[in-house]
Design a protein around this motif. Structure first.
Motif, PDB file in Angstrom:
ATOM      1  N   PHE A 138     -57.903 -54.337  -2.332  1.00 17.86           N
ATOM      2  CA  PHE A 138     -59.554 -54.695  -2.626  1.00 17.86           C
ATOM      3  C   PHE A 138     -59.876 -56.290  -3.161  1.00 17.86           C
ATOM      4  O   PHE A 138     -60.481 -57.039  -3.094  1.00 17.86           O
ATOM      5  CB  PHE A 138     -60.872 -54.119  -2.699  1.00 17.86           C
ATOM      6  N   TYR A 139     -59.324 -55.649  -4.978  1.00 17.68           N
ATOM      7  CA  TYR A 139     -59.660 -57.265  -5.503  1.00 17.68           C
ATOM      8  C   TYR A 139     -58.624 -58.063  -5.517  1.00 17.68           C
ATOM      9  O   TYR A 139     -58.554 -59.190  -5.884  1.00 17.68           O
ATOM     10  CB  TYR A 139     -59.370 -56.005  -6.982  1.00 17.68           C
ATOM     11  N   GLN A 167     -57.396 -59.405  -2.207  1.00 14.95           N
ATOM     12  CA  GLN A 167     -58.184 -59.193  -1.119  1.00 14.95           C
ATOM     13  C   GLN A 167     -59.793 -60.612  -1.777  1.00 14.95           C
ATOM     14  O   GLN A 167     -59.304 -61.531  -1.090  1.00 14.95           O
ATOM     15  CB  GLN A 167     -58.515 -58.544  -0.317  1.00 14.95           C
ATOM     16  N   PHE A 168     -59.701 -60.356  -2.469  1.00 17.59           N
ATOM     17  CA  PHE A 168     -60.920 -60.786  -3.034  1.00 17.59           C
ATOM     18  C   PHE A 168     -60.942 -61.807  -3.836  1.00 17.59           C
ATOM     19  O   PHE A 168     -61.410 -63.024  -3.669  1.00 17.59           O
ATOM     20  CB  PHE A 168     -62.008 -59.892  -4.431  1.00 17.59           C
ATOM     21  N   ALA A 195     -58.281 -53.261 -10.906  1.00 18.44           N
ATOM     22  CA  ALA A 195     -58.217 -51.688 -10.292  1.00 18.44           C
ATOM     23  C   ALA A 195     -58.355 -50.642 -10.679  1.00 18.44           C
ATOM     24  O   ALA A 195     -59.371 -49.533 -10.835  1.00 18.44           O
ATOM     25  CB  ALA A 195     -57.552 -52.259  -8.555  1.00 18.44           C
ATOM     26  N   ASP A 228     -57.054 -48.102  -2.454  1.00 15.18           N
ATOM     27  CA  ASP A 228     -57.497 -49.171  -2.234  1.00 15.18           C
ATOM     28  C   ASP A 228     -58.114 -50.301  -2.838  1.00 15.18           C
ATOM     29  O   ASP A 228     -58.656 -51.697  -2.417  1.00 15.18           O
ATOM     30  CB  ASP A 228     -59.056 -48.253  -1.277  1.00 15.18           C
ATOM     31  N   TYR A 229     -58.366 -49.687  -3.739  1.00 13.08           N
ATOM     32  CA  TYR A 229     -58.804 -50.604  -4.911  1.00 13.08           C
ATOM     33  C   TYR A 229     -58.266 -51.666  -5.272  1.00 13.08           C
ATOM     34  O   TYR A 229     -58.752 -52.825  -5.398  1.00 13.08           O
ATOM     35  CB  TYR A 229     -59.469 -49.942  -5.987  1.00 13.08           C
TER      36      TYR A 229
END
Length: 231
Positions: free
Chosen positions: A214-215, A217-218, A19, A210-211
């Motif tokens: 996101f990662y 969660q991924f 991120a 946010d980044y």
């Protein structure tokens, strides 16, 4: 056992590292998009100093003693900031060490995160301008010299990353590299944000958040998918 725990921490930080890498690209691209705000002469002077030092590093005998002094001084300052005590300080062209009663990831890795000579040069220039405003006319010379100090820091730090450093061994190599890489990218982003301000600070921090979310969660989704396949 402690090194194993730090290895697990390093693995847990990998999504955050990705991120931060993406945020560094985002910050750089945002700054480059500000064509009318970019001080190209400043970049030229910094680049001239940086590239000259890199050339000197490879073409001439290396100034090991100077780097070791800055390296060990940063260790010592990190210890003092942490509330520790420095009882021994040795510097030589072949290496050096600091004797202290405190050892942590911060004190061990500080020289690879905090650029001693660029920081010292920047502070000295700030103080000089504070008491002698006419120094502004020599800003171009400061920028060239400052770029050279960054090149000095970059070359010697990069050369140490491929060696068996006691600093890395004490904290674990994977943990050390993750912390060093993430910290240096964040410092670069902070300097670019302070210098060019591509967006408001709040917007930048939200983008980084946010980044990161996101990662993570991924990775969590991939772990759940693997768990279902296995069981």
């Amino acid at each position: 056992m402690v090194k194993f725990v730090k290895f697990l921490i390093a693995l847990a930080l990998l999504p955050a590292l990705v991120a931060i890498g993406r945020f560094t690209y985002y910050t750089t691209a945002s700054c480059l998009a500000l064509q009318d705000k970019i001080p190209w002469m400043t970049i030229f002077c910094l680049g001239l100093g940086f590239s000259t030092m890199v050339s000197v590093y490879f073409a001439l005998p290396r100034w090991n003693l100077l780097y070791v002094f800055g390296h060990e001084t940063t260790h010592a300052l990190a210890v003092l900031v942490s509330g520790g005590r420095v009882s021994g300080f040795k510097v030589g062209s072949g290496g050096g060490h600091v004797v202290t009663d405190t050892l942590s990831a911060w004190t061990a890795l500080a020289p690879y995160i905090i650029p001693f000579y660029p920081a010292a040069t920047g502070i000295a220039w700030f103080i000089l301008r504070l008491f002698w405003p006419q120094a502004d006319s020599w800003e171009w010379a400061f920028l060239i010299f400052w770029g050279a100090t960054w090149g000095f820091h970059f070359c010697f730090t990069a050369s140490l990353l491929k060696t068996e450093q006691p600093d890395f061994a004490s904290q674990g190599y994977v943990f050390s590299f993750v912390v060093i890489l993430a910290s240096n990218m964040l410092i670069l982003c902070a300097l670019l944000w302070i210098w060019l301000q591509p967006e408001k600070w709040r917007e930048g921090l939200w983008t980084l958040w946010d980044y990161t979310v996101f990662y993570y969660q991924f990775c969590a989704a991939q772990c759940r998918a693997l768990y279902r396949l296995a069981f």
